[in-house]
Design a protein around this motif. Structure first.
Motif, PDB file in Angstrom:
ATOM      1  N   ASN A  74       0.892  -1.302  -0.015  1.00  0.00           N
ATOM      2  CA  ASN A  74      -0.013  -0.003   0.036  1.00  0.00           C
ATOM      3  C   ASN A  74       0.937   1.292   0.079  1.00  0.00           C
ATOM      4  O   ASN A  74       0.663   2.107  -0.773  1.00  0.00           O
TER       5      ASN A  74
ATOM      6  N   HIS B 281       1.138   4.153  -2.938  1.00  0.00           N
ATOM      7  CA  HIS B 281       0.513   5.102  -2.855  1.00  0.00           C
ATOM      8  C   HIS B 281       1.555   6.212  -3.003  1.00  0.00           C
ATOM      9  O   HIS B 281       1.158   7.433  -3.066  1.00  0.00           O
ATOM     10  N   SER B 282       2.852   5.955  -3.172  1.00  0.00           N
ATOM     11  CA  SER B 282       4.114   6.873  -3.073  1.00  0.00           C
ATOM     12  C   SER B 282       3.916   7.495  -4.729  1.00  0.00           C
ATOM     13  O   SER B 282       4.587   8.545  -4.971  1.00  0.00           O
TER      14      SER B 282
ATOM     15  N   ASP C 292       1.463   8.204  -7.866  1.00  0.00           N
ATOM     16  CA  ASP C 292       0.011   8.323  -8.388  1.00  0.00           C
ATOM     17  C   ASP C 292      -0.095   8.041  -9.837  1.00  0.00           C
ATOM     18  O   ASP C 292      -0.081   8.907 -10.658  1.00  0.00           O
TER      19      ASP C 292
END
Length: 364
Positions: A85, A89-90, A92
């Protein structure tokens, strides 16, 4: 692009003359993406390798620790789901699309393979939309011959089981994906390579290039790395010793984007021009004629004669190492693991088109 950079690029082009090439693309290339909604530069929201490492260290409150082992610690402490996760999410990925440099790169001729260490964005999928994708070992058996192939050496965003981030991932790569890593070595042993967005510190690529350097015994194809900043002299000397030339393509008068676009366009135009020169010579070639007979038929200068590709007859049973050696020293076109021999009356463009469709050597 200054004269020093142009001279270095010209040297690589001369040695890569008439051959398909492989692109080696690192994480730095993603900095050339743009934001989908606004078309503004996405450089500010694209994390590099060190940015992700610092993110993990900060969350674990471990400021000083082995950069690769920190991924192992994070995964063990927080669990696989949280590990995936935070990495996903680092970056986009849905927000970014290829920028101007990617678009210029997609138009480069004679690209056979793209090797990438990027694994958190899909920019190369969006750049080379018709390319084969090699994510798992089994993908190698399903390649379409008329398309370039992207080798996702360090895995693919949507398949976390293929990721290479941690020390354990690096150590297990050769045994977990033996076909993919073997293909990467074969490709770098057979084709001239152009590196982009490469930080020159990746341990996996370092070991692969050392392997190629050792086993090709000085006959490996030429390698060139385009950078956007001046490199440390010691680092440059080290990589030069392994056959990788490093050149900075940026200057105070150009932005990073302008510098890269200029260099890539220059390489593309020169390779197309080389093909036209080769076509001029080969249109006069007849089976059985000697190298000197061909030279006498041309009106090219001595320098162009030396750099022009001539197709000679070699048997497909030769090994890759022999082919590469002959390619560098006898002006032969290299085609995957084979050498193509020209047929009487054949022209270079016809041959290139047949190569891209999986053309086998004459007489096979």
């Amino acid at each position: 692009m200054d004269e020093k950079a142009k001279k270095t690029i010209d040297h690589w082009l001369e040695r890569a003359h008439g051959r398909e090439i492989v692109l080696v693309i690192g994480a730095g290339m993603s900095k050339n993406a743009v934001i989908k909604e606004t078309n503004d530069s996405a450089a500010g929201i694209i994390p590099l390798w060190q940015d992700i490492i610092q993110l993990l260290k900060k969350k674990m409150n471990i400021p000083y620790f082995d950069d690769l082992f920190i991924f192992d610690l994070y995964k063990e402490f927080y669990g696989k789901s949280e590990y995936e996760n935070i990495l996903l999410h680092s970056m986009d990925d849905d927000k970014i699309v290829p920028g101007a440099v990617h678009k210029v790169l997609s138009q480069m001729p004679f690209v056979k393979y793209i090797i990438t260490t990027n694994n958190l964005d899909t920019l190369l999928d969006k750049t080379f939309v018709n390319a084969n994708r090699i994510i798992f070992d089994t993908d190698v058996s399903r390649l379409e011959a008329d398309k370039p192939s992207i080798i996702y050496l360090h895995g693919y965003r949507n398949h976390s089981s293929t990721w290479v981030f941690s020390r354990t991932d690096y150590e297990d790569l050769n045994t977990k994906f033996p076909v993919k890593t073997s293909l990467t070595k074969d490709v770098l042993a057979a084709f001239p390579a152009l590196f982009l967005g490469f930080g020159h510190t990746d341990p996996n690529l370092h070991s692969i290039l050392r392997f190629v350097d050792k086993h090709m015994e000085g006959y490996k194809p030429p390698m060139l790395s385009l950078t956007v900043s001046n490199q440390n002299d010691a680092l440059t000397k080290y990589w030069n010793s392994m056959g990788l030339e490093i050149v900075s393509v940026c200057s105070p008068d150009h932005t990073v984007e302008e510098g890269l676009k200029e260099a890539i366009n220059y390489i593309s135009k020169t390779k197309l021009k080389q093909t036209l020169v080769a076509n001029k010579v080969l249109s006069k070639y007849k089976i059985g004629e000697s190298y000197m007979d061909i030279l006498k038929k041309t009106s090219l200068s001595c320098k162009k004669q030396r750099n022009t590709v001539f197709l000679c007859e070699y048997h497909k049973s030769r090994s890759v190492a022999e082919i590469v050696r002959l390619s560098d020293h006898a002006g032969v076109i290299s085609v995957s693991p084979y050498i193509v021999r020209i047929e009487k009356g054949g022209e270079v463009m016809n041959l290139l088109q047949r190569m891209q469709k999986g053309f086998q050597p004459a007489g096979s």
